[in-house]
Design a protein around this motif. Sequence first.
Motif, PDB file in Angstrom:
ATOM      1  N   SER A  93       0.821  -1.210   0.000  1.00 41.62           N
ATOM      2  CA  SER A  93       0.000   0.000   0.000  1.00 41.62           C
ATOM      3  C   SER A  93       0.857   1.262   0.000  1.00 41.62           C
ATOM      4  N   LEU A  94       1.949   1.258   0.771  1.00 39.20           N
ATOM      5  CA  LEU A  94       2.838   2.417   0.806  1.00 39.20           C
ATOM      6  C   LEU A  94       3.495   2.655  -0.549  1.00 39.20           C
ATOM      7  N   HIS A  95       3.907   1.578  -1.217  1.00 40.31           N
ATOM      8  CA  HIS A  95       4.503   1.726  -2.550  1.00 40.31           C
ATOM      9  C   HIS A  95       3.497   2.282  -3.556  1.00 40.31           C
ATOM     10  N   LEU A  96       2.274   1.732  -3.545  1.00 41.06           N
ATOM     11  CA  LEU A  96       1.251   2.212  -4.477  1.00 41.06           C
ATOM     12  C   LEU A  96       0.903   3.669  -4.204  1.00 41.06           C
ATOM     13  N   SER A  97       0.759   4.024  -2.913  1.00 38.00           N
ATOM     14  CA  SER A  97       0.436   5.403  -2.555  1.00 38.00           C
ATOM     15  C   SER A  97       1.528   6.353  -3.017  1.00 38.00           C
ATOM     16  N   LEU A  98       2.787   5.936  -2.870  1.00 39.85           N
ATOM     17  CA  LEU A  98       3.899   6.783  -3.305  1.00 39.85           C
ATOM     18  C   LEU A  98       3.859   6.997  -4.819  1.00 39.85           C
ATOM     19  N   CYS A  99       3.615   5.925  -5.579  1.00 40.14           N
ATOM     20  CA  CYS A  99       3.553   6.051  -7.049  1.00 40.14           C
ATOM     21  C   CYS A  99       2.402   6.952  -7.487  1.00 40.14           C
ATOM     22  N   ILE A 100       1.219   6.746  -6.887  1.00 42.81           N
ATOM     23  CA  ILE A 100       0.061   7.566  -7.242  1.00 42.81           C
ATOM     24  C   ILE A 100       0.299   9.016  -6.856  1.00 42.81           C
ATOM     25  N   ASN A 101       0.927   9.221  -5.680  1.00 38.47           N
ATOM     26  CA  ASN A 101       1.238  10.568  -5.216  1.00 38.47           C
ATOM     27  C   ASN A 101       2.140  11.297  -6.210  1.00 38.47           C
ATOM     28  N   LEU A 102       3.175  10.603  -6.704  1.00 38.27           N
ATOM     29  CA  LEU A 102       4.097  11.212  -7.663  1.00 38.27           C
ATOM     30  C   LEU A 102       3.390  11.514  -8.990  1.00 38.27           C
ATOM     31  N   LEU A 103       2.515  10.607  -9.434  1.00 41.10           N
ATOM     32  CA  LEU A 103       1.761  10.853 -10.669  1.00 41.10           C
ATOM     33  C   LEU A 103       0.836  12.061 -10.521  1.00 41.10           C
ATOM     34  N   TYR A 104       0.180  12.164  -9.366  1.00 41.47           N
ATOM     35  CA  TYR A 104      -0.733  13.277  -9.114  1.00 41.47           C
ATOM     36  C   TYR A 104       0.048  14.593  -9.044  1.00 41.47           C
ATOM     37  N   ALA A 105       1.220  14.556  -8.421  1.00 40.48           N
ATOM     38  CA  ALA A 105       2.066  15.746  -8.359  1.00 40.48           C
ATOM     39  C   ALA A 105       2.504  16.154  -9.764  1.00 40.48           C
ATOM     40  N   GLY A 106       2.872  15.155 -10.582  1.00 40.01           N
ATOM     41  CA  GLY A 106       3.266  15.441 -11.952  1.00 40.01           C
ATOM     42  C   GLY A 106       2.135  16.038 -12.773  1.00 40.01           C
ATOM     43  N   ARG A 184      -8.759  31.536 -10.726  1.00 41.12           N
ATOM     44  CA  ARG A 184      -9.522  30.299 -10.861  1.00 41.12           C
ATOM     45  C   ARG A 184      -8.767  29.334 -11.755  1.00 41.12           C
ATOM     46  N   PHE A 185      -9.125  28.079 -11.675  1.00 50.66           N
ATOM     47  CA  PHE A 185      -8.508  27.086 -12.551  1.00 50.66           C
ATOM     48  C   PHE A 185      -9.540  26.033 -12.873  1.00 50.66           C
ATOM     49  N   ARG A 186      -9.349  25.341 -13.961  1.00 53.84           N
ATOM     50  CA  ARG A 186     -10.239  24.255 -14.376  1.00 53.84           C
ATOM     51  C   ARG A 186      -9.418  23.143 -15.001  1.00 53.84           C
ATOM     52  N   TYR A 187      -9.950  21.910 -14.870  1.00 51.33           N
ATOM     53  CA  TYR A 187      -9.308  20.766 -15.505  1.00 51.33           C
ATOM     54  C   TYR A 187      -9.747  20.690 -16.958  1.00 51.33           C
ATOM     55  N   ALA A 188      -8.856  20.203 -17.804  1.00 52.07           N
ATOM     56  CA  ALA A 188      -9.143  20.137 -19.230  1.00 52.07           C
ATOM     57  C   ALA A 188     -10.229  19.113 -19.518  1.00 52.07           C
ATOM     58  N   GLY A 189     -11.197  19.507 -20.370  1.00 51.54           N
ATOM     59  CA  GLY A 189     -12.238  18.583 -20.816  1.00 51.54           C
ATOM     60  C   GLY A 189     -13.026  17.986 -19.668  1.00 51.54           C
ATOM     61  N   SER A 190     -13.247  16.670 -19.768  1.00 55.04           N
ATOM     62  CA  SER A 190     -14.010  15.957 -18.736  1.00 55.04           C
ATOM     63  C   SER A 190     -13.107  15.324 -17.684  1.00 55.04           C
ATOM     64  N   LEU A 191     -11.846  15.791 -17.604  1.00 52.13           N
ATOM     65  CA  LEU A 191     -10.912  15.242 -16.624  1.00 52.13           C
ATOM     66  C   LEU A 191     -11.403  15.465 -15.195  1.00 52.13           C
ATOM     67  N   ILE A 192     -12.215  16.501 -15.005  1.00 50.26           N
ATOM     68  CA  ILE A 192     -12.707  16.815 -13.657  1.00 50.26           C
ATOM     69  C   ILE A 192     -13.517  15.654 -13.073  1.00 50.26           C
ATOM     70  N   TYR A 193     -14.208  14.882 -13.936  1.00 53.48           N
ATOM     71  CA  TYR A 193     -15.014  13.754 -13.436  1.00 53.48           C
ATOM     72  C   TYR A 193     -14.100  12.624 -12.934  1.00 53.48           C
ATOM     73  N   ALA A 194     -13.000  12.390 -13.645  1.00 51.28           N
ATOM     74  CA  ALA A 194     -12.038  11.386 -13.184  1.00 51.28           C
ATOM     75  C   ALA A 194     -11.386  11.829 -11.882  1.00 51.28           C
ATOM     76  N   VAL A 195     -11.058  13.131 -11.786  1.00 54.41           N
ATOM     77  CA  VAL A 195     -10.467  13.667 -10.556  1.00 54.41           C
ATOM     78  C   VAL A 195     -11.460  13.549  -9.399  1.00 54.41           C
ATOM     79  N   ALA A 196     -12.742  13.811  -9.672  1.00 55.93           N
ATOM     80  CA  ALA A 196     -13.767  13.702  -8.626  1.00 55.93           C
ATOM     81  C   ALA A 196     -13.892  12.267  -8.142  1.00 55.93           C
TER      82      ALA A 196
END
Length: 295
Positions: A93-106, A184-196
């Motif tokens: 879980s720690l490894h997966l969280s770290l990878c997802i965290n880095l992707l989200y930061a990127g 203000r800022f917005r996510y491109a296209g329908s990316l906001i639904y995936a982020v939600a």
Amino acid sequence: MKRAEAILRKILFPGPLLSLLSVPLAAVLLCCAFFLFEEESPLTYLAYLFSAYSLIIVCTAAVTLIQKIRRSILDNRYVRRYLKDHSFKVWISLHLSLCINLLYAGMNGFFGLSAHSVWFGTLAAYYLFLALMRFMLLRYAHHHAFGSDPAREWRQYGICGLLLVLMNLTLSAVIILVLAQDERFRYAGSLIYAVALYTFYITIMSVVNIVRIRRYQSPVLSAARAVNLAAALVSMLSLEIAMLTQFGGKMPEDIRFSRIMIASSGAVIFLFIVGMGISMMVRAKRRGLECRKEG
């Protein structure tokens, strides 16, 4: 009796090939029943009966296939270890969280550079610091078993609390800047639904994991869950700002409502995370002293 049972089993479980072939045949018979056969024709009833039979054997074949797949998965030694060894599960879980965290930061860093957004840039830095905290906990997990050295674990726990406080002081300053400049800022296209979807998932899982982790006497695990909760809450604030920007109105009263919502939500999240960080530091200091006295 055995012969009848064998016949019944052969009827209900004719094999995967016959089960698959029955599907197009049932579809053809139903089309004939709807468009060619008379409503009271015996052929119509035969088509309905065969369609029902096809549904039954396809379902039984699917259940059998799922059971076989499940057995083959459980036969894997790594899967068995993941299900039975909690320390190994947390390590994964720690490894997966770290990878997802880095992707989200990127991702936030990319949007920050492309949109010249202070908020996205700050989120990228925030998630990088969270990734650093996770890396610190993961590095500890590589060298020590959970719960083996309570004094050292409480020290790691206190450091995570301090970093959470410092990071959120910076985040609060950026929230004030965003409100002052009305950026203000917005996510491109329908990316906001995936982020939600991702934000709601990590928020629910972080709360569930905090409840689960209470039965394990490991400050490092508790620190990891606290970091997950902080990340989820900041993601929720980011999602709120993006949704108010994308779906909110442009009238003065709508803008005023958005500013009030962002300010109040940001204040609540800031106070909660800072309070959690201070509580972690105080608890780490007290429990660390107790461990040294016992040692």
